[in-house]
Design a protein around this motif. Structure first.
Motif, PDB file in Angstrom:
ATOM      1  N   ILE A   1     -35.658  15.974   8.594  1.00  0.00           N
ATOM      2  CA  ILE A   1     -37.084  16.234   8.377  1.00  0.00           C
ATOM      3  C   ILE A   1     -37.296  17.738   8.239  1.00  0.00           C
ATOM      4  O   ILE A   1     -36.895  18.521   9.106  1.00  0.00           O
ATOM      5  CB  ILE A   1     -37.940  15.696   9.543  1.00  0.00           C
ATOM      6  N   ALA A   2     -37.940  18.132   7.147  1.00  0.00           N
ATOM      7  CA  ALA A   2     -38.319  19.534   6.979  1.00  0.00           C
ATOM      8  C   ALA A   2     -39.520  19.829   7.865  1.00  0.00           C
ATOM      9  O   ALA A   2     -40.515  19.105   7.823  1.00  0.00           O
ATOM     10  CB  ALA A   2     -38.654  19.818   5.520  1.00  0.00           C
ATOM     11  N   HIS A   3     -39.422  20.886   8.671  1.00  0.00           N
ATOM     12  CA  HIS A   3     -40.559  21.187   9.542  1.00  0.00           C
ATOM     13  C   HIS A   3     -41.520  22.207   8.927  1.00  0.00           C
ATOM     14  O   HIS A   3     -42.591  22.447   9.472  1.00  0.00           O
ATOM     15  CB  HIS A   3     -40.100  21.635  10.930  1.00  0.00           C
TER      16      HIS A   3
ATOM     17  N   CYS B   1     -38.115  14.552   3.538  1.00  0.00           N
ATOM     18  CA  CYS B   1     -37.669  13.687   4.614  1.00  0.00           C
ATOM     19  C   CYS B   1     -36.622  12.735   4.041  1.00  0.00           C
ATOM     20  O   CYS B   1     -36.901  12.043   3.064  1.00  0.00           O
ATOM     21  CB  CYS B   1     -38.830  12.922   5.228  1.00  0.00           C
ATOM     22  N   TRP B   2     -35.473  12.712   4.658  1.00  0.00           N
ATOM     23  CA  TRP B   2     -34.387  11.822   4.255  1.00  0.00           C
ATOM     24  C   TRP B   2     -34.061  10.857   5.378  1.00  0.00           C
ATOM     25  O   TRP B   2     -33.910  11.262   6.539  1.00  0.00           O
ATOM     26  CB  TRP B   2     -33.136  12.637   3.907  1.00  0.00           C
ATOM     27  N   LYS B   3     -33.978   9.584   5.013  1.00  0.00           N
ATOM     28  CA  LYS B   3     -33.516   8.557   5.961  1.00  0.00           C
ATOM     29  C   LYS B   3     -32.036   8.334   5.716  1.00  0.00           C
ATOM     30  O   LYS B   3     -31.601   8.041   4.600  1.00  0.00           O
ATOM     31  CB  LYS B   3     -34.287   7.246   5.778  1.00  0.00           C
ATOM     32  N   LEU B   4     -31.252   8.465   6.747  1.00  0.00           N
ATOM     33  CA  LEU B   4     -29.800   8.390   6.651  1.00  0.00           C
ATOM     34  C   LEU B   4     -29.314   7.187   7.430  1.00  0.00           C
ATOM     35  O   LEU B   4     -29.641   7.018   8.616  1.00  0.00           O
ATOM     36  CB  LEU B   4     -29.166   9.675   7.201  1.00  0.00           C
ATOM     37  N   GLY B   5     -28.530   6.329   6.759  1.00  0.00           N
ATOM     38  CA  GLY B   5     -28.113   5.073   7.402  1.00  0.00           C
ATOM     39  C   GLY B   5     -26.679   5.062   7.796  1.00  0.00           C
ATOM     40  O   GLY B   5     -26.158   4.127   8.358  1.00  0.00           O
TER      41      GLY B   5
ATOM     42  N   VAL C   1     -43.264  20.438  16.563  1.00  0.00           N
ATOM     43  CA  VAL C   1     -44.225  20.303  15.464  1.00  0.00           C
ATOM     44  C   VAL C   1     -44.048  18.955  14.760  1.00  0.00           C
ATOM     45  O   VAL C   1     -45.026  18.256  14.477  1.00  0.00           O
ATOM     46  CB  VAL C   1     -44.099  21.475  14.467  1.00  0.00           C
ATOM     47  N   ILE C   2     -42.804  18.562  14.493  1.00  0.00           N
ATOM     48  CA  ILE C   2     -42.613  17.272  13.816  1.00  0.00           C
ATOM     49  C   ILE C   2     -42.806  16.094  14.774  1.00  0.00           C
ATOM     50  O   ILE C   2     -43.372  15.067  14.387  1.00  0.00           O
ATOM     51  CB  ILE C   2     -41.245  17.179  13.115  1.00  0.00           C
TER      52      ILE C   2
END
Length: 258
Positions: A8-10, A254-258, A114-115
């Motif tokens: 996640i980019a903050h 935002c990247w979801k990594l599995g 923050v996130i």
């Protein structure tokens, strides 16, 4: 319950106050995720040659920024810590012969709170923060994340908090992305979606405009990606859930990594 890992980019600390497409996305994401038993965050704002992690039961909220509206300095995120989870992290690092050290009293930096304030506004989920080491190789950073992967089977959510394009010296007044930022993000996206580790490990030599996107003084914002990817090594899938820009040279992704 196996949770995904996230990068996640903050962005700017002002995300704690702003109402925009990205903050609404993060709020929705937090509502849609299964409630984690704990959250572990690799923060760009804790860069250390020693592998550190928090072991507090309660945290102070660090306002580790300056020049922002006074309202920012009154915001808090009173999430609990989890000494038990911290101990598990220490065990896993020890199993892989990685020297590490628990730290108490540091508080949560803005790369963490923050996130999390957007994802889990109730601040009722235990948090452990981990340092990153911008001088390690991407392969080493990935392997450190992989050491902790078993915790995903225990209901722990891993987050790498940083920014894939993060150049403060080239920021501009409007949010329209610079062409080089788009090209760099596109290159990274293609390699992430294919889990092309060898190319990603050498992004600094292979990716277009890598020096602009990841300047030498700001590598710590890019590398949480590798730590988060390591925790998702067993699945090796990547889905970009959100992409936007602030000030032309800060990518909000935002990247979801599995």
């Amino acid at each position: 319950m196996k949770l995904p890992a996230l990068f996640i980019a903050h962005g700017s600390p002002l995300l704690a106050l702003e109402d925009n497409e990205y903050t609404r996305f993060l709020e929705k994401l937090g509502q849609e995720l299964p409630k984690p038993k704990g959250v572990v965050v690799f923060s760009a704002h804790w860069d250390s040659s020693e592998q550190l992690f928090t072991s507090d039961e309660r945290y102070e909220t660090l306002h580790d920024f300056y020049g922002f509206p006074q309202e920012m300095y009154g915001l808090t995120y009173p999430a609990p810590g989890d000494p038990g989870l911290a101990a598990r992290i220490a065990e896993l690092f020890a199993e892989h012969n990685l020297p590490c050290r628990a730290v108490s009293g540091r508080g949560l930096d803005h790369g963490v709170w923050v996130i999390l304030r957007r994802l889990f506004p109730e601040a009722d989920i235990p948090v452990v923060a981990l340092s990153v080491d911008s001088l390690r190789s991407p392969m080493e950073q990935y392997e450190i994340g992989r050491m902790l992967a078993p915790l995903r089977e225990e209901g722990v959510l891993f987050i790498g908090s940083g920014g894939l394009v993060h150049n403060l010296r080239l920021m501009k007044e409007d949010d329209g992305p610079e062409e080089w930022a788009l090209e760099f993000d596109a290159w990274i996206a293609e390699r992430l979606e294919g889990w092309k580790l060898e190319e990603l490990y050498h992004y600094d030599k292979l990716a277009p405009y890598a020096k602009e996107a990841v300047p030498s003084y700001g590598r710590e914002h890019f590398i949480p990606l590798f730590y988060a990817m390591g925790t998702a090594d067993s699945g090796r899938t990547a889905e970009r859930m959100f992409q936007a820009y602030q000030y032309g040279t800060l990518s909000l992704n935002c990247w979801k990594l599995g």
